[in-house]
Scaffold this motif. Sequence first.
Motif, short mmCIF file in Angstrom:
data_model
loop_
_atom_site.label_atom_id
_atom_site.label_comp_id
_atom_site.label_asym_id
_atom_site.label_seq_id
_atom_site.Cartn_x
_atom_site.Cartn_y
_atom_site.Cartn_z
N VAL A 67 0.92 -1.14 0.05
CA VAL A 67 -0.07 0.06 -0.01
C VAL A 67 0.97 1.14 -0.04
CG1 VAL A 67 -2.09 -0.81 1.18
CG2 VAL A 67 -0.13 -0.04 2.57
N GLU A 68 0.23 2.21 -0.33
CA GLU A 68 1.00 3.74 -0.29
C GLU A 68 0.56 4.18 0.94
OE1 GLU A 68 3.47 4.51 -2.42
OE2 GLU A 68 2.17 3.54 -4.02
N VAL A 110 1.61 -3.93 3.61
CA VAL A 110 2.81 -3.25 4.17
C VAL A 110 2.97 -2.17 3.02
CG1 VAL A 110 3.59 -5.41 5.01
CG2 VAL A 110 4.16 -4.86 2.70
N PRO A 111 3.93 -1.34 3.39
CA PRO A 111 4.44 -0.18 2.70
C PRO A 111 5.12 -0.75 1.38
CG PRO A 111 5.12 0.32 4.71
CD PRO A 111 4.86 -0.99 4.97
N ARG A 112 4.72 -0.02 0.07
CA ARG A 112 5.19 -0.60 -1.33
C ARG A 112 6.49 -0.71 -1.51
NH1 ARG A 112 2.49 -1.18 -5.52
NH2 ARG A 112 0.74 -0.03 -4.88
N ALA A 168 1.13 6.69 10.86
CA ALA A 168 0.28 5.88 11.72
C ALA A 168 -0.25 4.52 11.04
CB ALA A 168 -0.73 6.52 12.28
N GLY A 169 0.18 4.41 9.59
CA GLY A 169 -0.29 3.22 9.17
C GLY A 169 -1.45 3.43 8.18
N TYR A 211 1.14 -2.98 9.99
CA TYR A 211 2.24 -2.79 10.84
C TYR A 211 2.81 -1.31 10.72
CZ TYR A 211 7.23 -3.50 11.97
OH TYR A 211 8.61 -3.40 12.54
N ALA A 212 3.16 -0.77 11.95
CA ALA A 212 3.29 0.82 11.97
C ALA A 212 5.01 0.96 12.50
CB ALA A 212 2.49 1.47 13.13
N GLY A 213 5.56 0.15 12.03
CA GLY A 213 7.29 0.55 12.30
C GLY A 213 7.77 -0.81 13.27
N PRO A 214 9.03 -0.80 13.00
CA PRO A 214 9.94 -1.84 13.72
C PRO A 214 9.75 -1.95 15.18
CG PRO A 214 11.44 -0.38 12.76
CD PRO A 214 10.05 0.00 12.30
N ASP A 215 9.58 -0.85 15.86
CA ASP A 215 9.54 -0.55 17.43
C ASP A 215 8.07 -0.45 17.52
OD1 ASP A 215 9.47 1.78 15.84
OD2 ASP A 215 11.34 2.36 16.93
N GLY A 216 7.14 -0.59 16.75
CA GLY A 216 5.79 -0.28 17.12
C GLY A 216 5.54 0.98 16.90
#
Lengths: 281, 672
Positions: A152-153, A258-260, A158-159, A208-213
């Motif tokens: 997704v774009e 997930v981000p493109r 915040a996702g 998912y909003a990033g590796p550290d949440g």
Amino acid sequence: MQQVRAEHFDAAWKWWLPPNHSSFGEEIDLMYIWIFWITMVTFVVVEGVMVYFCFKYRRNPARKATYIAGSHKLEVAWTVIPAIILVALGVASTNTWAKIKNSSDPSYPQEFQTEVKIAAQQFAWNVTYPGTDRKFDTADDFMLPNILNVPVELKDGAGNVTSEENVRIMLSSKDVIHSLFIPVLRVKQDAVPGYIGNVWFDCDRATYAGPDGKHLTGDQTYSEDGKTLLDWEEAYEIACAELCGLGHSGMRMQLKVVPRAAWEAWVKVKSDEAKKRAEGG
Amino acid sequence: MSTTAAAPATAGHDAGHAHPELSFLRKWVFSTDHKVIGIQYLFSCIAMFLVGGLLALMVRWQVAYPAGAKPSEEKVQEWRDQGLSGAALNQAIAEFDEDKPFPILGELLWGEKLSKADINAGEVGEAGLFGNSNGMMPNEWYNVAFTMHASVMIFLVIIPILTGAFGNYVIPLQLGAKDMAFPFLNGLSYWTWFSALLVLVASFFVDPAGIGAGAGWTSYPPLSGVVSPSAGAGQTLWCIGVILGGTSSIMGSMNYITTIVNLRAPGLTLFRMPLTTWAAFITSILQLFATPVLSSAMAMLLFDRHMGTSFFLPEGLIFSEAPVPNAGGGQVILWQHIFWFYSHPAVYIMILPAMGIVSDVIAVWSRKPIFGYRPMVFSMSAIAGLGFVVWGHHMFQSGMNPVLGTTFMISTIMIALPSAVKVFNWLGTLWGGQITFSPPLLFALGFVSMFVIGGLSGIYMANAPFDIFIHDTYFIVAHIHYVLFTGSVMGIFAGIYHWYPKMFGRHMSDGLGKIHFWLTFSFMNGVFFPMHIIGLGGYPRRYASFRSYDFLQTYEGMNVFMTWCAIGLGLSQLFFLWNFLWSLVAGKKPTSDNPWHACSLEWSTQTPPPHGNWIGAVPTAYHGPYEYSHPNCKDEFAPQWMPMQRNDGGGGGASPTAPAVAASSAPPTAPH
Ligand code: HEM
Ligand SMILES: [Cu+2]
Ligand SMILES: [Cu+2]
């Protein structure tokens, strides 16, 4: 998965429905809310009248029952009023229905940013990706069981997703009927052997909003080798909704949105592997 | 109808026959008397109700106590806090084992529960009666249990008890007929149905690999259409059993239609028939047109399974890695069209007779005429007519053309209307009445109040877009149980309590009946209401276990609650069973042939009615069946079989409480 699970039950409850993350899901939920209130009012009125009559007209030897054999006016009223409400509900939902299911309807999406094929079997979902060339039946296609990853774009950190990220699934089955059910996207479609069904959705929330949440931006990939993406635990759950035999209730698939950039990096790794296999074998 | 045509109207039925005293076998086993056949159906169906109920408890057991419990998030966090991580943490998760076998029975039937550590160490526990699967029910058992629960309840309980038991017993008596039009066909219909029962029960025992049919009562091919572990010899017998049951239905429905058209008592016009008989009439028409379609579907399925045809099997079908040799050219969805073309009307076959019974019961026990008698008849006819054009609402997500989906959505929405009209008319019937809360009335009110829930939940599913979400979830299961259990089954109980004195010449205990009602009513809501909620949460139906899904873990508590309510519901039926059986020998004898002061013709004859139903001529109907509390009537009610006695001295005949035979002193018309 923890984060998604918590969200499923704590936040965004709409009268027992799980949260919704698809564009047409909002329309579906709106229909539900309308029906919910209409039926609740009907229910309370009907049961209320019944309980009241039972109390008021309980046996009393001092009284004789009133002979009432019917009333034209009432019959007409309680036929016509519900008829109007019901027909209105029906008409109100035809557009949503056509938009979701009818590929020849003008409101059905014309463009799909992502396409995958899913062939169901007892008891797994075989997901085929077209690879980097975005064409099926070429050497870089790759197949993964029970893993559906879509790009997704991102609109913000915040996702949340920019609008119109349509995913199309060409759904089929090798053996018996299965049914692809994605509760948080309000998607359900039977996978029928001998027939290819089209399913689409437009998911508005990354899993998912990033590796550290924390935050995530669209140009981050996090990984060159694709591994990180697969390691992310957060996923939406996909269930099988049509009885398909003894393993029916274990036929689970994960959906990761997930981000493109990250997705493309991952597709490239997988496609390269597939090409290497094709050449080597 | 040869039996009565020859009978001189005054000489009594038996004289007309001049047949010798029947042997026990002819009189009670291979009987052609509609009352005996009705009672045979009643007893067989009550027995099967227990079987179906036990299967339901097995389903509930598995759903609430499945294998594969996972550690909760708190537990995992606890391990992390203890310093576990990486491989050690994964091992702890893998070795976690808190499966709970069902109390006592689990280990008794499926062997000793060992911990994972013990199993990994190679230990083998003591086997249970049914096998050794660590105290947990295996999936095959679960699939067979829900398949056979539904099949037994539909084909061996609800349809036959409504059409076979009540249809047989009540129709000729309410019509003033001496028997069915085709008494022999009637007996044949019962025994054909009984053979269906034997075949379906046998399906549990024939399969060396599995334990019976496990493809669901809807038996969608290819799952059911190819011989496989999910569908072995048990599935074949299932198809044969359903064909036999259908054949019995076809025979029965022809008989009821002919009887109702031809054998009504003098004066009993169609619009003077009680609603129970009207409902039976309309239901029979549905059965006659729908059932042959089901039988042919079953035959096609059998051919696909065993004779190499391919009605339902498409090209390229692969089962357990091997191509299915006869597959090619078939259409999977064709089955669903044919199956639902029968099975949607079938759901109305399962509710219309109960609606008829409930109407009669409410009128009698609130001393009121039916509010809107004709609208009641028309709405039942509308339900039956529309019932043939809504089958596609079961197939919204099947891949059927979405334009058809829209059509079926509209027709389905329309069918909710006549159902609503009926509910309003029942309320109208209570309005201004003299309501006595006897067990039959309590069950009838239970029916009305709970059918409302089932009807309203139908509106959610009729909405095709929302059905995307709730199709094949527990919401559907809630719907079908609100219409069929809290609906039809309550209607059946109302009918049993209402007609028991006429059938057996004894009263059931009121007190036990009321206990039975309140327990049943409470527990059934405890079992079925939460199903709406878990369905709205997306919990799929027919799931042996919720353990594999994170989003379903939260419903464990509700599942356990529903299961224990189901056990309570099952135990509550013991009050009924005891009451039913004990009253046969020890119930109070009715002091009159018409203990409820009811107006329809079945109450005009002796209790229990003799062979031939009326000694002497059949009664004449002078007016409609619901003349309760008529303002111009001298008495509180005016039975159909005597002219109404007016306040002003008009009318004629005897007092309604006088013996029925006196009533037929009205000039007898030669019957038919
Ligand atoms: C008031 C009007 C009713 C409406 C609008 C209605 C609507 C529906 C719809 C749309 C479905 C399919 C849902 C799905 O699978 O997604 C359904 C299923 C069902 N309905 Fe109804 N219904 C109504 C009344 C009844 C009645 C009176 C009965 C039976 C006495 C009944 C019995 C059933 C059964 C047994 C199923 C499920 C079959 C299965 O999949 O196993 N319904 N209903
Ligand atoms: Cu499945
Ligand atoms: Cu239906």
